[in-house]
Design an enzyme around this catalytic site. Structure first.
Site, mmCIF file in Angstrom:
data_model
loop_
_atom_site.group_PDB
_atom_site.id
_atom_site.type_symbol
_atom_site.label_atom_id
_atom_site.label_comp_id
_atom_site.label_asym_id
_atom_site.label_seq_id
_atom_site.Cartn_x
_atom_site.Cartn_y
_atom_site.Cartn_z
ATOM 1 N N GLY A 103 0.803 -1.215 0.000
ATOM 2 C CA GLY A 103 0.000 0.000 0.000
ATOM 3 C C GLY A 103 0.838 1.268 0.000
ATOM 4 N N ILE A 106 5.226 0.463 -3.403
ATOM 5 C CA ILE A 106 6.479 -0.241 -3.677
ATOM 6 C C ILE A 106 6.353 -1.147 -4.894
ATOM 7 C CG2 ILE A 106 8.133 -1.905 -2.738
ATOM 8 C CD1 ILE A 106 7.382 -0.636 0.071
ATOM 9 N N GLY A 107 5.264 -1.904 -4.990
ATOM 10 C CA GLY A 107 5.066 -2.782 -6.147
ATOM 11 C C GLY A 107 5.014 -2.005 -7.447
ATOM 12 N N ASN A 134 -5.405 -14.770 -7.266
ATOM 13 C CA ASN A 134 -4.818 -13.588 -6.643
ATOM 14 C C ASN A 134 -5.482 -12.313 -7.167
ATOM 15 O OD1 ASN A 134 -3.204 -11.740 -5.360
ATOM 16 N ND2 ASN A 134 -1.272 -12.736 -5.911
ATOM 17 N N TYR A 141 -2.529 -5.015 -11.348
ATOM 18 C CA TYR A 141 -1.900 -5.044 -12.671
ATOM 19 C C TYR A 141 -2.792 -4.387 -13.723
ATOM 20 C CZ TYR A 141 1.249 -8.474 -10.513
ATOM 21 O OH TYR A 141 2.144 -9.104 -9.698
#
Length: 170
Positions: A103, A106-107, A134, A141
């Site tokens: 959150g 970072i991703g 998932n 994505y």
């Protein structure tokens, strides 16, 4: 490459990060309910990531805290090749962010850096797989503009089946 974005820094891993990389792999496997499949160890990873002929590369995301920087996530990737495009691509094998740090962007920061690597290296595409259950990752994505390739089915041969197939080449 080392860059800072929104309090998150991203850099290429070095051999000194091997313990952290293995820890991230184990945490990812636990999250995916696949921990029983992890047989990688530091020696094997070192040989394949930092040996004479590296097979993959790793980006490490870090966040600053009072004690310095803390590894927050990683992305392990390698090059593939598109015959249709006549250009290389990047395949993201693993992306993981520590649960307590999700959150924070970072991703998305890791994916943006990988996209930059792909563009800088003249790649025609950047792709990865995600487990169909998932939903948080799938939604994430899609929000980034990624498209699911629903018409493709992934096949894999490993273990005994791989050995048997290889024997057919003798």
């Amino acid at each position: 490459m080392s860059a800072q974005q929104g309090g998150v820094s991203v850099r290429f891993a070095t051999v000194h990060d091997i313990g952290t990389i293995l820890d991230f792999i184990r945490q990812l496997a636990e999250y995916e309910k696949l921990a029983h499949q992890v047989v990688a160890d530091e020696a094997t990873l070192t040989a394949h990531l930092f040996g004479d002929r590296p097979m993959a590369e790793v980006l490490i995301a870090e966040v600053a805290d009072a004690q310095g920087t803390l590894p927050a996530g990683f992305a392990l990737f390698f090059h593939n090749f598109s015959t249709f495009l006549g250009r290389p691509g990047i395949y993201l094998e693993d992306l993981f962010v520590r649960p307590g740090m999700r959150g924070l962007g970072i991703g998305g920061t890791l994916l943006a850096h990988l996209a930059r690597v792909a563009v800088e290296r003249g790649c025609g595409r950047f792709e990865w797989s995600v487990l169909d259950w998932n939903e948080p990752a799938i939604g994430f994505y899609r929000a980034l503009g990624a498209q699911a390739l629903d018409e493709w089915t992934v096949f894999r041969v490993s273990g005994e089946a791989l050995a048997r197939l290889a024997e057919r080449a003798q």
